[in-house]
Design a protein around this motif. Structure first.
Motif, PDB file in Angstrom:
ATOM      1  N   ASN A 451       0.825  -1.318   0.142  1.00  0.00           N
ATOM      2  CA  ASN A 451       0.049  -0.114   0.043  1.00  0.00           C
ATOM      3  C   ASN A 451       0.893   1.405  -0.086  1.00  0.00           C
ATOM      4  O   ASN A 451       0.593   2.222  -0.563  1.00  0.00           O
ATOM      5  CB  ASN A 451      -0.965  -0.004   1.349  1.00  0.00           C
ATOM      6  CG  ASN A 451      -1.836   1.208   1.169  1.00  0.00           C
ATOM      7  OD1 ASN A 451      -1.600   2.150   2.141  1.00  0.00           O
ATOM      8  ND2 ASN A 451      -2.748   1.287   0.653  1.00  0.00           N
ATOM      9  N   ASP A 454       1.637   2.198  -3.226  1.00  0.00           N
ATOM     10  CA  ASP A 454       0.788   2.512  -4.072  1.00  0.00           C
ATOM     11  C   ASP A 454       0.177   1.145  -5.099  1.00  0.00           C
ATOM     12  O   ASP A 454      -0.262   1.503  -6.173  1.00  0.00           O
ATOM     13  CB  ASP A 454       0.796   3.884  -4.865  1.00  0.00           C
ATOM     14  CG  ASP A 454      -0.477   4.387  -5.196  1.00  0.00           C
ATOM     15  OD1 ASP A 454      -1.404   4.425  -4.655  1.00  0.00           O
ATOM     16  OD2 ASP A 454      -0.678   5.043  -6.314  1.00  0.00           O
ATOM     17  N   TYR A 455       0.537  -0.061  -4.784  1.00  0.00           N
ATOM     18  CA  TYR A 455       0.399  -1.091  -5.782  1.00  0.00           C
ATOM     19  C   TYR A 455      -0.982  -1.713  -5.202  1.00  0.00           C
ATOM     20  O   TYR A 455      -1.564  -2.410  -5.751  1.00  0.00           O
ATOM     21  CB  TYR A 455       1.397  -2.181  -5.544  1.00  0.00           C
ATOM     22  CG  TYR A 455       2.632  -1.580  -5.966  1.00  0.00           C
ATOM     23  CD1 TYR A 455       2.773  -1.194  -7.318  1.00  0.00           C
ATOM     24  CD2 TYR A 455       4.061  -1.983  -5.303  1.00  0.00           C
ATOM     25  CE1 TYR A 455       3.907  -0.687  -7.981  1.00  0.00           C
ATOM     26  CE2 TYR A 455       5.134  -1.587  -6.033  1.00  0.00           C
ATOM     27  CZ  TYR A 455       5.287  -0.966  -7.266  1.00  0.00           C
ATOM     28  OH  TYR A 455       6.393  -0.289  -7.596  1.00  0.00           O
ATOM     29  N   LEU A 456      -1.418  -1.476  -3.833  1.00  0.00           N
ATOM     30  CA  LEU A 456      -2.497  -2.121  -3.161  1.00  0.00           C
ATOM     31  C   LEU A 456      -3.235  -1.029  -2.453  1.00  0.00           C
ATOM     32  O   LEU A 456      -2.993  -0.650  -1.479  1.00  0.00           O
ATOM     33  CB  LEU A 456      -1.968  -3.223  -2.277  1.00  0.00           C
ATOM     34  CG  LEU A 456      -3.024  -4.582  -1.984  1.00  0.00           C
ATOM     35  CD1 LEU A 456      -3.180  -5.142  -3.493  1.00  0.00           C
ATOM     36  CD2 LEU A 456      -2.123  -5.326  -1.199  1.00  0.00           C
ATOM     37  N   ASN A 457      -4.676  -0.748  -3.194  1.00  0.00           N
ATOM     38  CA  ASN A 457      -5.411   0.227  -2.362  1.00  0.00           C
ATOM     39  C   ASN A 457      -6.909  -0.452  -2.329  1.00  0.00           C
ATOM     40  O   ASN A 457      -7.620  -0.183  -1.577  1.00  0.00           O
ATOM     41  CB  ASN A 457      -5.493   1.585  -3.257  1.00  0.00           C
ATOM     42  CG  ASN A 457      -4.185   2.147  -3.405  1.00  0.00           C
ATOM     43  OD1 ASN A 457      -3.597   2.617  -2.364  1.00  0.00           O
ATOM     44  ND2 ASN A 457      -3.459   2.304  -4.696  1.00  0.00           N
ATOM     45  N   LYS A 458      -7.119  -1.355  -3.160  1.00  0.00           N
ATOM     46  CA  LYS A 458      -8.559  -1.997  -3.026  1.00  0.00           C
ATOM     47  C   LYS A 458      -8.342  -3.377  -3.563  1.00  0.00           C
ATOM     48  O   LYS A 458      -7.407  -3.985  -3.860  1.00  0.00           O
ATOM     49  CB  LYS A 458      -9.397  -1.201  -3.984  1.00  0.00           C
ATOM     50  CG  LYS A 458      -9.271  -1.026  -5.375  1.00  0.00           C
ATOM     51  CD  LYS A 458     -10.264  -0.487  -6.172  1.00  0.00           C
ATOM     52  CE  LYS A 458      -9.933  -0.314  -7.801  1.00  0.00           C
ATOM     53  NZ  LYS A 458      -8.732   0.275  -8.073  1.00  0.00           N
ATOM     54  N   SER A 460      -9.638  -5.456  -5.764  1.00  0.00           N
ATOM     55  CA  SER A 460      -9.307  -5.869  -7.101  1.00  0.00           C
ATOM     56  C   SER A 460      -7.750  -5.800  -7.530  1.00  0.00           C
ATOM     57  O   SER A 460      -7.276  -6.526  -8.141  1.00  0.00           O
ATOM     58  CB  SER A 460     -10.134  -5.279  -8.263  1.00  0.00           C
ATOM     59  OG  SER A 460     -10.080  -4.066  -8.026  1.00  0.00           O
ATOM     60  N   ASP A 461      -7.220  -4.561  -6.643  1.00  0.00           N
ATOM     61  CA  ASP A 461      -5.681  -4.640  -7.039  1.00  0.00           C
ATOM     62  C   ASP A 461      -4.744  -5.824  -6.669  1.00  0.00           C
ATOM     63  O   ASP A 461      -3.889  -6.030  -7.192  1.00  0.00           O
ATOM     64  CB  ASP A 461      -5.307  -3.357  -6.044  1.00  0.00           C
ATOM     65  CG  ASP A 461      -5.746  -1.982  -6.469  1.00  0.00           C
ATOM     66  OD1 ASP A 461      -6.259  -1.983  -7.632  1.00  0.00           O
ATOM     67  OD2 ASP A 461      -5.436  -1.069  -5.852  1.00  0.00           O
ATOM     68  N   ARG A 464      -4.148  -7.599  -9.789  1.00  0.00           N
ATOM     69  CA  ARG A 464      -3.319  -6.872 -10.611  1.00  0.00           C
ATOM     70  C   ARG A 464      -1.825  -6.924 -10.163  1.00  0.00           C
ATOM     71  O   ARG A 464      -1.137  -6.364 -10.928  1.00  0.00           O
ATOM     72  CB  ARG A 464      -4.028  -5.750 -10.874  1.00  0.00           C
ATOM     73  CG  ARG A 464      -5.354  -5.644 -11.649  1.00  0.00           C
ATOM     74  CD  ARG A 464      -5.925  -4.378 -12.133  1.00  0.00           C
ATOM     75  NE  ARG A 464      -7.029  -4.640 -12.944  1.00  0.00           N
ATOM     76  CZ  ARG A 464      -8.320  -4.504 -12.749  1.00  0.00           C
ATOM     77  NH1 ARG A 464      -8.462  -4.404 -11.162  1.00  0.00           N
ATOM     78  NH2 ARG A 464      -9.292  -4.611 -13.370  1.00  0.00           N
TER      79      ARG A 464
END
Length: 657
Positions: A451, A454-458, A460-461, A464
């Protein structure tokens, strides 16, 4: 390869490893090596069941699911001990005995805070185990006790013997069990003793095995056949292969006070709960002469510790934002040592809790650990209060500043901003947890780290992350091997059961069980997303509160976009209904009322659900059966009035046996 010889060799190696690790606390092989040996033995026994011993260590994984516990009459009554709560009372106990029998020696043993068990062996082999019950009659818990790793299934001597001990749940196991229950929206156990008691009465012994109970053995029935002192009993039990608590001493009565003080300090650093010290006359040969009261032996007494409390200052009150938006106040404390560890924070639960105890910033407070585990503020020292300002609940989310809401008849305030960063982070942690999507390697620390970048915020991330493979592998603490393993686990999670996905979404009031019930009805998450309120409340156990939570979640555009995104990413949305055995209880609505002799409410409900029954809480014209135990009240009256079929426990057993 000689299969029979290899099975025998593996059994010996695993039993030795169990004894060294669980009884002596001196592991001789790694967890990896142990698992490798155990898996090899499991595979060989499955292929060659004719060579499997009934005392194989694989039996500690769990056995068949029981319908109920049978009653067992103890060969010798399991008496309870009388208690004392001061050193003066303890001194009177010893003086009275010494006055009549001379200056005796006493053994002092830690009193483990668990539940008593009686265990039988024949020719050195494990036969049965039972709870204390009422002291004369207990419950047969043979299969459950068999799963305890420290229990020897074969003794080092081929003798007939009955031993007694204390089953307990270590602190590490307790934490894991409660984490799982929290994730399933189930009520947590208050303390390790309650957790152990609830676990040992599970009808499914595989659940018992997973919860990792432990056992200390401390006495032998008819002990004078083998040794003539209590200290000798403990040494002999260890020689036989039992796990014996190493904290015991033999002394004169004038040393007991000092020993208790030593144990009071020691208990704060132990990995299990102890609530006192058991003092026994060491010489077994005069126990009968000293005698018994109607309930307790006169030659033993239990000294109970006082709950430990420490005094400290509330430096601040801060707020945590949960995944459902719940705001939890937390007391920031001046660090203080309590029951074995330094405490710097304590949950304050909610506004009402704080107001009722009148806790304020800069107050001097008494702190203890509930169940010796969870830090809590007990009370305020009002004599130390000066000009502290009364507590006032915050009005806005501490993270996103959204106005908080408190609904009528609820104790909690909520942040209803679905894009609140703190809610999202906690939602990610829940989604990846073992109880939800079980994404190995994506724990809380990893989520926070990703997080930050900024790779993981929600949610569905998560699916990805593979698009950032090169970037992830160069983050400090990671590498290609760990990222490859994580991405595989993420990919595997796409095939998780749809009810796990639904639970992982973190819909308010939708725990693991509710998620499964919803998808039993709607079969697919998209079908559920389009369900109406009127349809939802027709499902048993789905009331207005849960129905509203589901409607509110799926009517939100952000959530709708997430659902569509997850489906496009390839996650499983379909619920696979397991075939249920054909039975008269299939699809029948059943109400359980009164006290059953052989079952707890949850246990019998679980059994009936396995036959396809629907357990409901109130009696109506649509109820098919009422199961009535003793002291059944208004529900039984209503069933008779409406002409609903009533079954007593005996009739129920006939139908499900």
């Amino acid at each position: 390869m000689d299969i029979k010889a290899r099975i025998k060799e593996l059994t010996s190696l695993i039993n030795e490893a169990n004894y060294n690790y669980h009884s002596l606390d001196k592991p001789t092989i790694t967890d990896f090596e142990y698992d490798k040996l155990l898996n090899e033995l499991i595979n060989l026994e499955e292929k060659h069941p004719e060579y499997k011993s009934e005392f194989s260590p694989t039996s500690k994984i769990g056995g068949p699911i029981l319908a109920s516990f049978n009653k067992v009459t103890h060969k010798s009554p399991m008496m309870s001990l009388s208690n004392c709560f001061s050193k003066e009372e303890l001194e009177k106990f010893a003086d009275k005995i010494n006055l009549e029998f001379g200056d005796l020696l006493y053994t002092s043993e830690l009193k483990i805070d668990g539940l008593a068990v009686s265990i039988n062996y024949e020719n050195g082999k494990y036969v049965s185990a039972a709870t204390r019950g009422n002291g004369l009659v207990g419950e047969d818990i043979t299969l459950n006790v068999k799963t305890i790793k420290s229990l020897p299934l074969e003794l080092n001597e081929k003798i007939d013997i009955t031993v007694r001990g204390e089953i307990f749940m270590p602190h590490d196991s307790f934490h894991l069990v409660n984490e799982e229950r929290l994730a399933n929206n189930e009520e947590v156990f208050a303390n390790p003793r309650n957790a152990a008691a609830g676990t040992i009465r599970q009808l499914d012994s595989s659940i018992v095995a997973k919860r990792k109970l432990d056992l200390f053995v401390y006495t032998i029935v008819d002990d004078y056949k083998y040794v003539d002192s209590q200290s000798g009993v403990l040494k002999y039990l260890k020689e036989l292969g039992f796990k014996v608590n190493p904290n015991y001493k033999v002394s004169k009565n004038n040393e007991l006070s000092k020993i208790i003080d030593e144990y009071d300090l020691l208990r704060k650093n132990l990995p299990y709960d102890t609530d006192g010290v058991v003092i026994k006359v060491d010489n077994l040969l005069i126990h009968e002469e000293i005698g018994y009261t109607a309930k307790s032996p006169k030659w033993a007494i239990a000294y109970k510790f006082k709950p430990e409390e420490s005094i400290t200052e509330v430096l601040d009150i801060v707020y945590q934002v949960g995944r459902t938006g719940v705001i939890t106040p937390v007391a920031v404390l001046k660090p203080v040592f309590v029951s074995g560890s330094t405490v710097a924070r304590a949950t304050l639960h909610n506004e009402d809790y704080i107001v009722n105890k009148d806790i304020r910033i800069n107050d001097i407070v008494y702190v203890r650990k509930a169940g010796e585990i969870i830090p809590e503020v007990v009370s305020v020292d009002l004599t130390k209060r000066t000009n502290q300002v009364p507590f006032k609940m915050i009005e806005n989310c501490p993270v996103c500043k959204t106005r908080l809401e408190r609904k009528e008849n609820e104790a909690f305030y909520y942040c209803n901003n679905l894009d609140c960063p703190s809610r999202n982070l906690n939602g990610l942690i829940h989604f990846a947890s073992r109880e939800a999507m079980n994404i190995d390697g994506l724990g809380e620390k990893v989520i926070h780290k990703f997080n930050e970048f900024d790779y993981l915020n929600k949610i569905s991330d998560i699916y990805r992350l593979k698009n950032y493979y090169d970037e992830l592998t160069v983050i400090e603490g990671f590498g290609k091997k760990s990222i490859d393993k994580l991405l595989k686990s993420i990919e595997d999670s796409k095939n998780m059961e749809a009810d796990k996905l639904l639970f992982g979404l973190g819909i308010k009031n939708v725990g693991a069980k509710v998620a499964k019930e919803l998808l039993k009805k709607y079969k697919n998450i998209n079908n559920l997303a389009n369900a109406s309120f009127d349809d939802l409340i027709l499902i048993d156990e789905i009331g207005e509160v849960i129905a509203n939570s589901v409607i509110n979640y799926f009517s939100n555009e952000i959530n709708r976009e997430l659902i569509l995104d997850l489906e496009n990413l390839g996650l499983n949305f379909n619920f696979n209904t397991k075939e249920i055995t054909k039975h008269e209880f299939n699809d029948k609505k059943i109400v359980i009322t009164g006290t059953l002799e052989n079952y707890g409410r949850k246990e019998i409900a679980s059994i009936l659900e396995s036959f396809g029954a629907k357990i409901t809480s109130s009696v109506s014209k649509s109820t098919d059966y009422v199961i009535a135990g003793s002291e059944a009240g208004s529900k039984l009256d209503k069933a008779i009035e409406l002409g609903v079929k009533v079954l007593n426990e005996t009739e129920l057993l006939e139908r499900i046996k």
